[in-house]
Design a protein around this motif. Structure first.
Motif, mmCIF file in Angstrom:
data_model
loop_
_atom_site.group_PDB
_atom_site.id
_atom_site.type_symbol
_atom_site.label_atom_id
_atom_site.label_comp_id
_atom_site.label_asym_id
_atom_site.label_seq_id
_atom_site.Cartn_x
_atom_site.Cartn_y
_atom_site.Cartn_z
ATOM 1 N N GLY A 115 0.786 -1.218 0.000
ATOM 2 C CA GLY A 115 0.000 0.000 0.000
ATOM 3 C C GLY A 115 0.820 1.271 0.000
ATOM 4 N N SER A 116 1.955 1.262 0.697
ATOM 5 C CA SER A 116 2.786 2.466 0.761
ATOM 6 C C SER A 116 3.307 2.845 -0.619
ATOM 7 C CB SER A 116 3.953 2.246 1.724
ATOM 8 O OG SER A 116 3.488 2.049 3.043
ATOM 9 N N ALA A 117 3.835 1.872 -1.356
ATOM 10 C CA ALA A 117 4.346 2.140 -2.696
ATOM 11 C C ALA A 117 3.236 2.613 -3.627
ATOM 12 C CB ALA A 117 5.022 0.896 -3.271
ATOM 13 N N LEU A 118 2.056 1.997 -3.528
ATOM 14 C CA LEU A 118 0.959 2.372 -4.410
ATOM 15 C C LEU A 118 0.433 3.761 -4.081
ATOM 16 C CD1 LEU A 118 -1.056 -0.961 -4.775
ATOM 17 C CD2 LEU A 118 1.049 -0.222 -5.907
ATOM 18 N N ASP A 119 0.301 4.076 -2.793
ATOM 19 C CA ASP A 119 -0.154 5.408 -2.404
ATOM 20 C C ASP A 119 0.816 6.484 -2.873
ATOM 21 O OD1 ASP A 119 -2.438 4.481 -1.231
ATOM 22 O OD2 ASP A 119 -1.820 4.843 0.839
ATOM 23 N N LEU A 120 2.116 6.206 -2.769
ATOM 24 C CA LEU A 120 3.114 7.174 -3.216
ATOM 25 C C LEU A 120 3.100 7.319 -4.738
ATOM 26 C CD1 LEU A 120 6.053 6.285 -0.819
ATOM 27 C CD2 LEU A 120 4.676 8.365 -0.787
#
Length: 391
Positions: free
Chosen positions: A98-103
């Motif tokens: 999720g962190s990579a996708l949100d960024l």
């Protein structure tokens, strides 16, 4: 008459081996230069290189950006945005959790919007996104966040978390390939799976729930609760991984349309203050929030219990709600989630600040079927610390 807004979601390829469609989707955008935002661990172990090999073989120009962290800070997001603005990119691909996708969403949308990331935060910002930005393809490598189908990007602040929320953050394409989740370790499989379960549960009991989101949520609960133990125990279990991928995806669609509530509201301060992974923050709170608010959603909790495989024949909604709580407790125990805040090294002295920060999450708390006061929130944190369920 009441009306429901059904949110538009990305074109999606989902299933074992779905990543083979990446090149075709890239070709439709005819990008001159691609920014790939990826989890650094995935780059190290070769997952990123395997995923993008068809792009490289086709001769596309690209940069890989891996300077990201789990539970990314506001500064992390701003650093990426500055990089993306300077790069003259025409497509962003996000690969990871999720962190990579949100960024990746931030990188895409801020190429076309001015100002700093902090200007657009839900709690403290004053600006709204004005332009969509460049196209985005999101490829999750965990079954948990549902970030590939939502319109939010989550960032960590000093004591809590905040979001940027706008339909311009919705990806153009999502590729959900369960095969990419096989390498996820058991602990992360458990945490991300519990996160997906939380999305489905909170969407189902949300005051904004509707017939569309309810169907998605219940099917997600069925798939996740039926496969999460197996996925944690054996990461190579293809059926369990596939069911988790579908469950996470459906849960993402459900909460995109109905929203999440008090569990997420109280989890955000845990992540902000103690850097507890988002999935773990949600997971540890599930039984305590649900037991505290169950009087407002007896019938729906009975439905959740039935979706988890529980037998509701011959029992009333209130009894079914109690059985639901214990079914959730047992599932979380079986996948290794610590049962209390103390198990995550949260001291009793932190409960007051957690309460103060939890109260501020009004956007999330507004969707809870019970209107929670500051005292209620304090009581929930106290029970989550002591391990005493409100039953």
């Amino acid at each position: 008459m009441n009306y429901t807004r059904i949110a538009v979601t990305p074109v999606t390829h989902i299933g074992w081996g779905a990543v083979q469609h990446l090149l075709t989707e890239v070709q439709q955008f005819a990008p001159q230069k691609i920014l790939i935002v990826a989890d650094p661990i995935l780059k190290q172990i070769g997952v990123v290189d395997n995923v993008i090999k068809p792009i490289a073989d086709a001769g596309y120009l690209y940069d890989i950006y891996t300077d990201i962290i789990p539970e990314p800070l506001l500064a992390t997001g701003q650093q990426l945005v500055d990089f993306a603005r300077a790069g003259n990119y025409s497509l962003v691909i996000g690969i990871g959790g999720g962190s990579a996708l949100d960024l990746a969403k931030l990188a895409a949308v801020f190429t076309a919007n001015d100002g700093d990331v902090k200007d657009y935060l839900n709690l403290s910002g004053s600006k709204k996104l004005q332009q969509k930005g460049i196209p985005t393809i999101l490829i999750p490598t965990t079954s948990g966040t549902g970030a590939e189908v939502t319109n939010i990007s989550v960032l960590a602040l000093e004591h809590t978390k905040d979001v940027i929320s706008h339909d311009y953050l919705i990806a153009d394409v999502a590729i959900v390939d369960a095969q990419l989740t096989v390498s996820v370790p058991p602990k992360i499989t458990a945490a991300t799976g519990a996160d997906a379960l939380t999305h489905a549960i909170e969407a189902y009991i949300s005051v904004n729930a509707n017939a569309y989101s309810d169907g998605l949520a219940l099917q997600a609960i069925k798939l996740i609760s039926g496969s999460l133990r197996a996925a944690v125990a054996n990461g190579n279990d293809q059926q369990a991984r596939t069911d988790m991928a579908y469950g996470s995806y459906l849960a993402g669609l459900a909460f995109f349309n109905a929203g999440v509530g008090a569990i997420h509201a109280l989890a955000y301060p845990l992540g902000g203050q103690f850097h507890i992974a988002h999935g773990d923050s949600n997971a540890v709170l599930i039984p305590y929030v649900m037991s505290y608010i169950r009087s407002c959603c007896f019938a729906k909790m009975g439905d959740i219990y039935a979706a988890m495989g529980g037998d509701v024949s011959g029992i009333g909604p209130e009894e079914a709600s109690v059985k639901c709580i214990f079914a959730l407790v047992n599932l979380l125990r079986d996948i290794g989630i610590p049962p209390t805040l103390a198990g995550f090294n949260v001291p009793a002295s932190a409960l007051e600040q957690l309460t103060a920060d939890g109260v501020k999450q009004k956007r999330l708390l507004a969707r809870c079927p019970m209107a929670l006061t500051e005292t209620d929130i304090s009581n929930i944190y106290k029970t989550a610390f002591s391990g005493e369920l409100a039953i």
